[in-house]
Design a protein around this motif. Structure first.
Motif, short mmCIF file in Angstrom:
data_model
loop_
_atom_site.label_atom_id
_atom_site.label_comp_id
_atom_site.label_asym_id
_atom_site.label_seq_id
_atom_site.Cartn_x
_atom_site.Cartn_y
_atom_site.Cartn_z
N GLN A 150 0.94 -1.31 -0.08
CA GLN A 150 0.14 0.02 -0.13
C GLN A 150 0.92 1.21 0.17
OE1 GLN A 150 -2.45 -0.75 3.44
NE2 GLN A 150 -4.04 -1.83 2.34
N ALA A 151 2.04 1.31 0.50
CA ALA A 151 2.95 2.31 0.67
C ALA A 151 3.84 2.49 -0.54
CB ALA A 151 4.04 2.19 1.86
N PHE A 152 3.48 1.32 -1.48
CA PHE A 152 4.36 1.15 -2.78
C PHE A 152 5.94 1.18 -2.41
CE2 PHE A 152 0.57 3.10 -4.46
CZ PHE A 152 0.11 2.14 -5.41
N ASP A 153 6.28 0.49 -1.30
CA ASP A 153 7.73 0.40 -0.84
C ASP A 153 8.11 -0.99 -1.41
OD1 ASP A 153 10.00 0.50 0.42
OD2 ASP A 153 9.09 1.28 2.36
N CYS A 154 8.98 -1.02 -2.56
CA CYS A 154 9.46 -2.39 -3.06
C CYS A 154 10.62 -2.70 -2.20
CB CYS A 154 9.87 -1.93 -4.47
SG CYS A 154 8.71 -1.74 -5.55
N GLY A 155 11.32 -1.83 -1.51
CA GLY A 155 12.45 -2.33 -0.60
C GLY A 155 11.90 -3.09 0.61
N ALA A 156 10.91 -2.51 0.88
CA ALA A 156 10.20 -3.32 2.28
C ALA A 156 9.69 -4.62 1.76
CB ALA A 156 8.98 -2.36 2.92
N ILE A 157 9.11 -4.78 0.59
CA ILE A 157 8.38 -5.94 0.20
C ILE A 157 9.63 -7.11 -0.11
CG2 ILE A 157 7.42 -6.96 -1.96
CD1 ILE A 157 5.95 -4.59 -2.44
N ILE A 158 10.95 -6.48 -0.50
CA ILE A 158 12.11 -7.59 -0.65
C ILE A 158 12.35 -8.01 0.79
CG2 ILE A 158 14.44 -7.86 -1.28
CD1 ILE A 158 12.32 -7.57 -3.85
N ASP A 159 12.40 -6.95 1.74
CA ASP A 159 12.70 -7.27 3.14
C ASP A 159 11.73 -8.42 3.68
OD1 ASP A 159 14.78 -5.79 3.04
OD2 ASP A 159 13.86 -4.12 4.03
N VAL A 160 10.36 -8.11 3.41
CA VAL A 160 9.38 -9.16 3.73
C VAL A 160 9.61 -10.46 3.41
CG1 VAL A 160 6.86 -9.77 4.03
CG2 VAL A 160 7.68 -7.32 4.52
N LEU A 161 9.81 -10.56 1.89
CA LEU A 161 10.08 -11.82 1.40
C LEU A 161 11.31 -12.67 1.69
CD1 LEU A 161 9.27 -10.95 -2.45
CD2 LEU A 161 7.75 -12.18 -1.00
N LYS A 162 12.41 -11.85 1.98
CA LYS A 162 13.53 -12.77 2.64
C LYS A 162 13.14 -13.22 4.06
CE LYS A 162 16.90 -9.52 0.35
NZ LYS A 162 17.98 -8.60 0.80
N ASN A 163 12.41 -12.33 4.84
CA ASN A 163 12.16 -12.85 6.39
C ASN A 163 11.13 -13.92 6.51
OD1 ASN A 163 14.11 -10.86 6.93
ND2 ASN A 163 12.66 -9.07 7.29
N ALA A 164 10.28 -14.16 5.30
CA ALA A 164 9.21 -14.93 5.43
C ALA A 164 9.48 -16.33 5.23
CB ALA A 164 8.15 -14.53 4.40
N LYS A 165 10.71 -16.83 5.34
CA LYS A 165 11.21 -18.17 5.47
C LYS A 165 10.89 -18.97 3.99
CE LYS A 165 12.05 -17.69 9.84
NZ LYS A 165 11.41 -18.55 10.79
N THR A 166 10.91 -17.81 2.96
CA THR A 166 10.96 -18.49 1.63
C THR A 166 12.29 -19.15 0.87
OG1 THR A 166 11.29 -16.25 0.57
CG2 THR A 166 8.93 -16.83 1.27
N GLY A 167 13.31 -18.59 1.66
CA GLY A 167 14.58 -19.18 1.33
C GLY A 167 14.88 -18.00 0.26
N TYR A 168 14.36 -17.11 -0.10
CA TYR A 168 14.61 -15.76 -0.77
C TYR A 168 16.03 -15.30 -0.78
CZ TYR A 168 13.90 -11.59 -3.76
OH TYR A 168 14.34 -10.51 -4.71
N ALA A 169 16.71 -15.42 -1.93
CA ALA A 169 18.04 -14.91 -1.85
C ALA A 169 18.57 -14.40 -3.42
CB ALA A 169 19.18 -16.13 -1.42
N PRO A 170 18.01 -13.04 -3.28
CA PRO A 170 18.35 -12.38 -4.45
C PRO A 170 19.71 -12.24 -5.01
CG PRO A 170 17.76 -10.60 -2.86
CD PRO A 170 17.60 -12.04 -2.26
N ASN A 171 20.04 -12.57 -6.62
CA ASN A 171 21.27 -12.56 -6.88
C ASN A 171 21.65 -11.18 -7.70
OD1 ASN A 171 19.73 -12.69 -9.35
ND2 ASN A 171 20.49 -14.80 -9.68
N GLY A 172 20.77 -10.14 -7.45
CA GLY A 172 21.07 -9.08 -7.99
C GLY A 172 20.34 -7.86 -7.27
N ASN A 173 20.29 -6.41 -7.78
CA ASN A 173 19.76 -5.56 -7.19
C ASN A 173 18.29 -5.42 -7.40
OD1 ASN A 173 22.19 -4.33 -6.00
ND2 ASN A 173 22.66 -3.60 -8.21
N LEU A 174 17.61 -4.88 -6.83
CA LEU A 174 16.24 -4.53 -7.09
C LEU A 174 15.92 -3.72 -8.26
CD1 LEU A 174 13.20 -4.61 -5.96
CD2 LEU A 174 13.54 -2.18 -4.95
N GLU A 175 14.97 -4.45 -9.19
CA GLU A 175 14.95 -4.02 -10.53
C GLU A 175 13.44 -3.41 -10.94
OE1 GLU A 175 17.16 -4.20 -12.95
OE2 GLU A 175 18.84 -5.34 -12.05
#
Length: 660
Positions: A609-634
């Motif tokens: 809702q805040a259109f905060d892509c950085g915060a979305i990436i942080d949530v996906l990392k913390n949500a035990k999904t195993g998410y490990a991006p191999n690059g910068n936010l695009e």
């Protein structure tokens, strides 16, 4: 000398064209006169051969008998319809007509000789009959060959792989067509090597490299019988080095169903590129879970969703609800399914609904309205680079769309809910994979929270022929003259076909008990660069390399795209559990309690809702999904100034809180 020959050929072709351009009535007159002349000649030749007189002259009585016989024969031919037959399309029935007419003519010669007391030796009618057949049929055969030969030679010479029933039907259809000319059969039976079938030579598959140049083959057509035990992987290995375009014909089931014709030549079936046998479902189990049920497919117009609908409707559910966001896609699949419904007499109620899976009330009202019992959730954004560039929309559709649709299913009392997932959800390096893994965690938690709706997930690799698949992309690039672009020389992927993926989904939906993640034993992964080279060779071209600079198509490497990784996996753990289907496994993977998943969803909702892509990436990392991006936010919007707006909003919120 050559000029004289060319002049003769030119005058001959001029006469043929002149004859072909005559009105139909005049052509028939010419045919009658030609037959009359050759029948007279056949009678004369029969007497001359019997009496061994090269200059035999008939008596008046014999001439009368001959004239009556010829007139009678012409009348018989007219009655049998011989002169209505178009010579250039002359078939077997026309030759049977000539045989009947010649027999009647020979009998009339005997009877007339007896009635008019004219000397007709007993062997003359027999000799006459043989000569009459040769002359009458021979003239027609000759004209047909003269007329058709230039057209036949203008056709593309093809070899038919498979000398069975399908191959025979194909050869017959191509003979009547205008594009291809069968010149040789290729057989898998060594005993049939150098034999003849329908006037065409037959060669063994082991000698194919030698005989393709001999017969100047320009295209190879696969006409394999449906139940033939042919190793297609080895077959393609033998055909690939020939650099001759390889295509195939429809299967027998498509022909029987009237979905295609035998001469509908098309590019190789994508199953052939897999190098393994396709997975077959347990039809009885699937049928039991669908027959006379109310079924809903979300994303019904997509590549996976539409194939699911095609297979579901043939199991005769009571009703099939097509839920789709794209108006055109919904129109197209509804029209196709209506045709299947009508042609096959399935009597399935079809309900095309426009809607977004993120709208929970729309989903719930649709499920209640049609008493939906099973939901197949295929709606998703699955193109890795596009989701990487549109993070918020990808999360909204893949995560919240799944959550809201699942909650709607629980509220509406749906019995089964099946999520179509992806191998990219395993240790994801991109937003698409992370969003699908979080969607899996949502359903696993919902399965623990309640027991009214059975939730299960199906995870598989890349789907050949779907939107975004490399196969149609490579094919287009090859047809455009190249280059074929591969991201990395070592990149590998698991592959399956759309029907195979859909069958797996239906199977999993039948055997799921709640919260399972099903995966397919997909055999060996495919190296994308090798797949590209195989397609180049099987389309009759050569790869352009440093060692072969005169090749046709170059393979270039563009580098890994945002969020892409070299190797995909299907399992997070290493201890899969078997199921009732030998090629379907059940992953043993950790899940989170609903309270924890709900907290992550709340965080994700606020960040969206805040259109905060950085915060979305942080949530996906913390949500035990195993998410490990191999690059910068695009994300395209975020990277082009939206982050400044978000920072300003945060500062305003901070000032507001301090003032309060």
């Amino acid at each position: 000398m050559n000029t004289d020959k060319s002049a003769k050929r030119g005058s001959g072709s001029f006469l043929i064209r002149a004859f072909l351009n005559l009105p139909r009535f005049q052509k028939r007159i010419v045919s009658v006169l030609s037959d009359a002349f050759f029948l007279f000649f056949a009678i004369w030749a029969a007497f001359a051969l019997r009496l061994e007189q090269h200059l035999w002259l008939p008596t008046r009585e014999q001439l009368t008998v001959a004239a009556i016989t010829v007139v009678f024969t012409i009348a018989v031919f007219i009655h049998l319809g011989l002169y209505r037959a178009v010579i250039r399309y002359l078939g077997d029935r026309a030759f049977l007509t000539i045989i009947y007419g010649v027999i009647a003519s020979s009998v009339s010669l005997i009877i007339l000789g007896y009635l008019l007391q004219v000397f007709v030796p007993r062997s003359v009618p027999i000799i006459y009959g043989a000569l009459a057949f040769l002359f009458v049929s021979g003239t027609r055969m000759g004209v047909r060959m003269i007329v058709n030969h230039p057209k036949q030679m203008a056709k593309e010479a093809v070899a038919i792989v498979g000398a069975g029933e399908t191959g025979m039907q194909l050869a017959s259809a191509l003979e009547q067509g205008t594009e291809y000319r069968p010149v040789v059969f290729v057989t898998f039976d060594r005993a049939n090597h150098k034999s003849m079938i329908n006037g065409l030579p037959v060669v063994s598959i082991n000698h194919i490299a030698k005989h393709m140049p001999k017969y100047r083959v320009q295209r190879i057509l696969l006409a394999l019988d449906e139940h033939s035990q042919i190793d297609r992987k080895n077959l393609l290995k033998q055909l690939e080095p020939l650099s001759i375009p390889v295509q195939t014909v429809p299967s027998m089931s498509e022909l029987v169903a009237g979905q295609a014709r035998i001469n509908d030549i098309r590019d190789l079936e994508i199953e052939d590129l897999l190098g393994r046998d396709p997975v077959r479902p347990d039809s009885a189990v699937v049928a039991k879970s669908l027959y006379q049920k109310s079924v809903m497919v979300t994303g019904a117009g997509g590549s996976i969703g539409s194939e699911l609908c095609r297979q579901i409707i043939r199991h005769r559910p009571r009703s099939l609800v097509l839920f789709e966001q794209s108006e055109f896609s919904l129109y197209a699949i509804e029209r196709e399914l209506s045709a299947i419904n009508r042609v096959e007499g399935l009597a399935v109620e079809l309900h095309p609904l426009l809607g977004n899976v993120s709208h929970r009330r729309r989903c719930e009202s649709a499920m209640r309205a049609f008493g939906v019992q099973t939901v197949y959730h295929a709606a998703a954004y699955k193109h890795v680079p596009l989701v990487e560039h549109n993070v918020i929309e990808g999360v909204q559709n893949n995560v919240f769309g799944t959550w809201h649709t699942a909650e709607a299913a629980i509220a509406a009392g749906v019995e089964r809910f099946v999520l179509i997932s992806t191998d990219k959800a395993v240790r994801p390096t991109n937003v698409m994979g992370a969003s699908k893994r979080l969607a899996e965690l949502v359903l696993q938690a919902l399965a623990q929270r309640q027991n009214k709706t059975v939730f299960s997930m199906v995870r598989f690799g890349n789907v050949l022929g779907s939107s975004g698949s490399v196969v149609p992309l490579f094919r287009d690039q090859i047809r455009d003259g190249g280059p074929v672009t591969v991201t990395h020389p070592d990149i590998i992927r698991y592959f399956m076909t759309i029907p195979e993926a859909s069958q797996l989904v239906l199977q999993a939906g039948s055997i799921g008990l709640g919260g399972e993640v099903f995966v397919l034993d997909m055999g060996e992964p495919v190296k994308i660069a090798d797949l590209a080279r195989k397609m180049i060779h099987l389309m009759g071209l050569e790869e352009k390399t440093d060692s072969n600079p005169v090749g046709d198509i170059e393979v270039t490497f563009s580098g890994l795209r945002p969020g892409e990784k070299l190797y995909e996996e299907l399992l997070i753990g290493d201890d899969p559990q078997g199921t009732s289907h030998p090629r379907i496994m059940m992953a043993r993977e950790v899940y989170l309690p609903w309270e924890q998943v709900e907290d992550f969803l709340s965080q994700l909702q606020r960040a969206s809702q805040a259109f905060d892509c950085g915060a979305i990436i942080d949530v996906l990392k913390n949500a035990k999904t195993g998410y490990a991006p191999n690059g910068n936010l695009e994300d395209l919007v975020w990277c082009n100034g939206q982050s400044d707006v978000v920072a300003a909003d945060r500062q305003d919120d901070k000032v507001h809180r301090l003032s309060v």
